[in-house]
Design a protein around this motif. Structure first.
Motif, PDB file in Angstrom:
ATOM      1  N   GLU A  14      36.530  71.966  30.585  1.00  0.00           N
ATOM      2  CA  GLU A  14      35.700  72.801  31.379  1.00  0.00           C
ATOM      3  C   GLU A  14      36.032  73.318  32.707  1.00  0.00           C
ATOM      4  OE1 GLU A  14      32.112  70.400  31.555  1.00  0.00           O
ATOM      5  OE2 GLU A  14      31.798  70.309  29.219  1.00  0.00           O
ATOM      6  N   PHE A  15      37.397  73.089  33.133  1.00  0.00           N
ATOM      7  CA  PHE A  15      37.889  73.616  34.228  1.00  0.00           C
ATOM      8  C   PHE A  15      37.060  73.108  35.585  1.00  0.00           C
ATOM      9  CE2 PHE A  15      38.975  76.774  31.136  1.00  0.00           C
ATOM     10  CZ  PHE A  15      40.344  76.868  31.235  1.00  0.00           C
ATOM     11  N   ARG A  16      36.566  71.821  35.390  1.00  0.00           N
ATOM     12  CA  ARG A  16      35.891  71.309  36.596  1.00  0.00           C
ATOM     13  C   ARG A  16      36.566  70.262  37.134  1.00  0.00           C
ATOM     14  NH1 ARG A  16      29.552  70.494  35.257  1.00  0.00           N
ATOM     15  NH2 ARG A  16      29.175  72.710  34.648  1.00  0.00           N
ATOM     16  N   ALA A  17      36.436  69.863  38.288  1.00  0.00           N
ATOM     17  CA  ALA A  17      37.328  68.816  39.184  1.00  0.00           C
ATOM     18  C   ALA A  17      36.363  68.290  40.218  1.00  0.00           C
ATOM     19  CB  ALA A  17      38.526  69.383  39.626  1.00  0.00           C
ATOM     20  N   ILE A  18      36.571  67.058  40.498  1.00  0.00           N
ATOM     21  CA  ILE A  18      36.296  66.401  41.881  1.00  0.00           C
ATOM     22  C   ILE A  18      37.418  66.345  42.541  1.00  0.00           C
ATOM     23  CG2 ILE A  18      35.067  64.653  42.759  1.00  0.00           C
ATOM     24  CD1 ILE A  18      33.401  64.504  40.420  1.00  0.00           C
ATOM     25  N   ILE A  19      37.521  66.738  43.863  1.00  0.00           N
ATOM     26  CA  ILE A  19      38.387  66.570  44.903  1.00  0.00           C
ATOM     27  C   ILE A  19      38.346  65.809  46.129  1.00  0.00           C
ATOM     28  CG2 ILE A  19      40.190  67.867  46.067  1.00  0.00           C
ATOM     29  CD1 ILE A  19      39.650  70.328  44.075  1.00  0.00           C
ATOM     30  N   TRP A  20      39.203  64.752  46.437  1.00  0.00           N
ATOM     31  CA  TRP A  20      38.971  64.120  47.811  1.00  0.00           C
ATOM     32  C   TRP A  20      39.592  64.804  48.631  1.00  0.00           C
ATOM     33  CZ3 TRP A  20      42.727  62.194  51.014  1.00  0.00           C
ATOM     34  CH2 TRP A  20      42.316  61.269  51.910  1.00  0.00           C
ATOM     35  N   CYS A  21      38.939  65.331  49.509  1.00  0.00           N
ATOM     36  CA  CYS A  21      39.251  66.304  50.787  1.00  0.00           C
ATOM     37  C   CYS A  21      39.910  65.435  52.003  1.00  0.00           C
ATOM     38  CB  CYS A  21      38.109  67.061  51.334  1.00  0.00           C
ATOM     39  SG  CYS A  21      37.347  67.943  50.120  1.00  0.00           S
ATOM     40  N   GLU A  22      40.919  66.338  52.442  1.00  0.00           N
ATOM     41  CA  GLU A  22      41.633  65.653  53.614  1.00  0.00           C
ATOM     42  C   GLU A  22      40.767  65.305  54.788  1.00  0.00           C
ATOM     43  OE1 GLU A  22      44.363  68.641  55.330  1.00  0.00           O
ATOM     44  OE2 GLU A  22      43.116  70.174  55.221  1.00  0.00           O
ATOM     45  N   ASP A  23      39.715  65.619  54.944  1.00  0.00           N
ATOM     46  CA  ASP A  23      38.957  65.345  56.133  1.00  0.00           C
ATOM     47  C   ASP A  23      38.114  63.983  55.800  1.00  0.00           C
ATOM     48  OD1 ASP A  23      36.818  66.489  54.677  1.00  0.00           O
ATOM     49  OD2 ASP A  23      36.234  67.708  55.842  1.00  0.00           O
ATOM     50  N   SER A  24      38.193  63.571  54.723  1.00  0.00           N
ATOM     51  CA  SER A  24      37.492  62.272  54.171  1.00  0.00           C
ATOM     52  C   SER A  24      35.943  62.456  54.361  1.00  0.00           C
ATOM     53  CB  SER A  24      37.884  61.045  54.739  1.00  0.00           C
ATOM     54  OG  SER A  24      39.478  61.141  54.552  1.00  0.00           O
ATOM     55  N   LYS A  25      35.379  63.559  54.253  1.00  0.00           N
ATOM     56  CA  LYS A  25      33.900  63.965  54.268  1.00  0.00           C
ATOM     57  C   LYS A  25      33.582  64.235  52.686  1.00  0.00           C
ATOM     58  CE  LYS A  25      33.614  65.324  59.089  1.00  0.00           C
ATOM     59  NZ  LYS A  25      33.604  66.562  59.759  1.00  0.00           N
ATOM     60  N   TRP A  36      39.405  78.299  40.132  1.00  0.00           N
ATOM     61  CA  TRP A  36      40.848  78.340  40.228  1.00  0.00           C
ATOM     62  C   TRP A  36      41.671  79.557  40.555  1.00  0.00           C
ATOM     63  CZ3 TRP A  36      42.444  73.319  40.154  1.00  0.00           C
ATOM     64  CH2 TRP A  36      41.627  72.383  39.784  1.00  0.00           C
ATOM     65  N   ARG A  37      42.670  79.500  41.130  1.00  0.00           N
ATOM     66  CA  ARG A  37      43.614  80.687  41.405  1.00  0.00           C
ATOM     67  C   ARG A  37      44.136  81.109  40.200  1.00  0.00           C
ATOM     68  NH1 ARG A  37      47.647  81.605  46.437  1.00  0.00           N
ATOM     69  NH2 ARG A  37      45.701  81.462  47.300  1.00  0.00           N
ATOM     70  N   ASN A  38      44.632  80.074  39.110  1.00  0.00           N
ATOM     71  CA  ASN A  38      45.141  80.490  37.850  1.00  0.00           C
ATOM     72  C   ASN A  38      44.658  79.255  37.006  1.00  0.00           C
ATOM     73  OD1 ASN A  38      46.465  80.784  35.642  1.00  0.00           O
ATOM     74  ND2 ASN A  38      48.625  80.530  36.674  1.00  0.00           N
ATOM     75  N   PRO A  39      43.612  79.475  36.147  1.00  0.00           N
ATOM     76  CA  PRO A  39      42.927  78.649  35.411  1.00  0.00           C
ATOM     77  C   PRO A  39      43.760  77.799  34.559  1.00  0.00           C
ATOM     78  CG  PRO A  39      41.828  80.640  35.129  1.00  0.00           C
ATOM     79  CD  PRO A  39      42.745  80.585  36.202  1.00  0.00           C
ATOM     80  N   MET A  40      44.801  78.827  34.122  1.00  0.00           N
ATOM     81  CA  MET A  40      45.675  78.160  32.890  1.00  0.00           C
ATOM     82  C   MET A  40      46.700  77.253  33.407  1.00  0.00           C
ATOM     83  SD  MET A  40      43.979  79.648  30.789  1.00  0.00           S
ATOM     84  CE  MET A  40      44.704  78.799  29.374  1.00  0.00           C
ATOM     85  N   VAL A  41      46.881  77.126  34.783  1.00  0.00           N
ATOM     86  CA  VAL A  41      48.001  76.061  35.420  1.00  0.00           C
ATOM     87  C   VAL A  41      47.726  74.704  35.023  1.00  0.00           C
ATOM     88  CG1 VAL A  41      46.576  75.733  37.515  1.00  0.00           C
ATOM     89  CG2 VAL A  41      49.317  75.506  37.454  1.00  0.00           C
ATOM     90  N   SER A  42      48.540  74.045  34.776  1.00  0.00           N
ATOM     91  CA  SER A  42      48.513  72.561  34.204  1.00  0.00           C
ATOM     92  C   SER A  42      47.893  71.784  35.505  1.00  0.00           C
ATOM     93  CB  SER A  42      49.633  71.810  33.650  1.00  0.00           C
ATOM     94  OG  SER A  42      49.572  70.455  33.296  1.00  0.00           O
ATOM     95  N   VAL A  43      46.620  70.870  35.421  1.00  0.00           N
ATOM     96  CA  VAL A  43      46.274  70.097  36.573  1.00  0.00           C
ATOM     97  C   VAL A  43      46.100  68.642  36.180  1.00  0.00           C
ATOM     98  CG1 VAL A  43      44.608  69.873  38.064  1.00  0.00           C
ATOM     99  CG2 VAL A  43      44.982  72.082  37.444  1.00  0.00           C
ATOM    100  N   ARG A  63      36.979  76.773  45.960  1.00  0.00           N
ATOM    101  CA  ARG A  63      37.440  78.136  45.598  1.00  0.00           C
ATOM    102  C   ARG A  63      38.575  78.517  45.606  1.00  0.00           C
ATOM    103  NH1 ARG A  63      33.022  78.065  43.099  1.00  0.00           N
ATOM    104  NH2 ARG A  63      31.202  78.592  43.938  1.00  0.00           N
ATOM    105  N   ASP A  64      39.283  79.271  44.790  1.00  0.00           N
ATOM    106  CA  ASP A  64      40.964  79.545  45.039  1.00  0.00           C
ATOM    107  C   ASP A  64      41.764  78.431  45.168  1.00  0.00           C
ATOM    108  OD1 ASP A  64      42.690  81.750  45.261  1.00  0.00           O
ATOM    109  OD2 ASP A  64      42.671  81.681  47.374  1.00  0.00           O
ATOM    110  N   ILE A  65      41.460  77.692  44.141  1.00  0.00           N
ATOM    111  CA  ILE A  65      42.344  76.363  43.887  1.00  0.00           C
ATOM    112  C   ILE A  65      43.591  76.508  43.347  1.00  0.00           C
ATOM    113  CG2 ILE A  65      42.421  74.047  43.364  1.00  0.00           C
ATOM    114  CD1 ILE A  65      39.086  74.493  42.652  1.00  0.00           C
ATOM    115  N   GLN A  66      44.754  75.915  44.174  1.00  0.00           N
ATOM    116  CA  GLN A  66      45.820  75.912  43.651  1.00  0.00           C
ATOM    117  C   GLN A  66      46.654  74.769  43.740  1.00  0.00           C
ATOM    118  OE1 GLN A  66      48.537  78.789  45.654  1.00  0.00           O
ATOM    119  NE2 GLN A  66      47.301  78.528  47.641  1.00  0.00           N
TER     120      GLN A  66
END
Length: 102
Positions: A14-25, A36-43, A63-66
């Motif tokens: 489903e191209f879904r993700a949860i991301i821990w962000c650098e600001d820890s908020k 995703w910038r390129n949804p076909m890239v391996s993640v 947005r625009d995740i790479q």
């Protein structure tokens, strides 16, 4: 503004993700291939990503995740669970909302 974070949950189907962000908020949420910038890239869980973040209510949408660096922090999700006294990850409501068939 570009932000960095680490993928702590990912659904390839489903191209879904949860991301821990650098600001820890707030955790970042990626929802669907358009995030995703390129949804076909391996993640994979533990990959470092760069993205644009926008707040929508109390949600931080990514947005625009790479991928910047593969497997930069593969043990982060386990370390986060070990340091907190929360239920197992499968019971955290945010992850339940993002659950998939993966």
């Amino acid at each position: 503004m570009t932000m960095h974070g680490v993928v702590i949950w990912y659904s390839r189907q489903e191209f879904r993700a949860i991301i821990w962000c650098e600001d820890s908020k707030e955790l970042g949420i990626a929802s669907g291939p358009t995030a995703w910038r390129n949804p076909m890239v391996s993640v994979a869980i533990g990959d470092m990503v760069a993205f644009r973040a926008e707040m929508r209510g109390s949600d931080r949408l990514c947005r625009d995740i790479q991928v910047v660096e593969g497997q930069a922090a593969p043990t982060l999700p386990a370390a986060m669970r070990a340091k907190t006294k929360t239920p197992p990850v499968s019971r955290i409501p945010l992850l339940h909302l993002c659950s998939s068939r993966d």
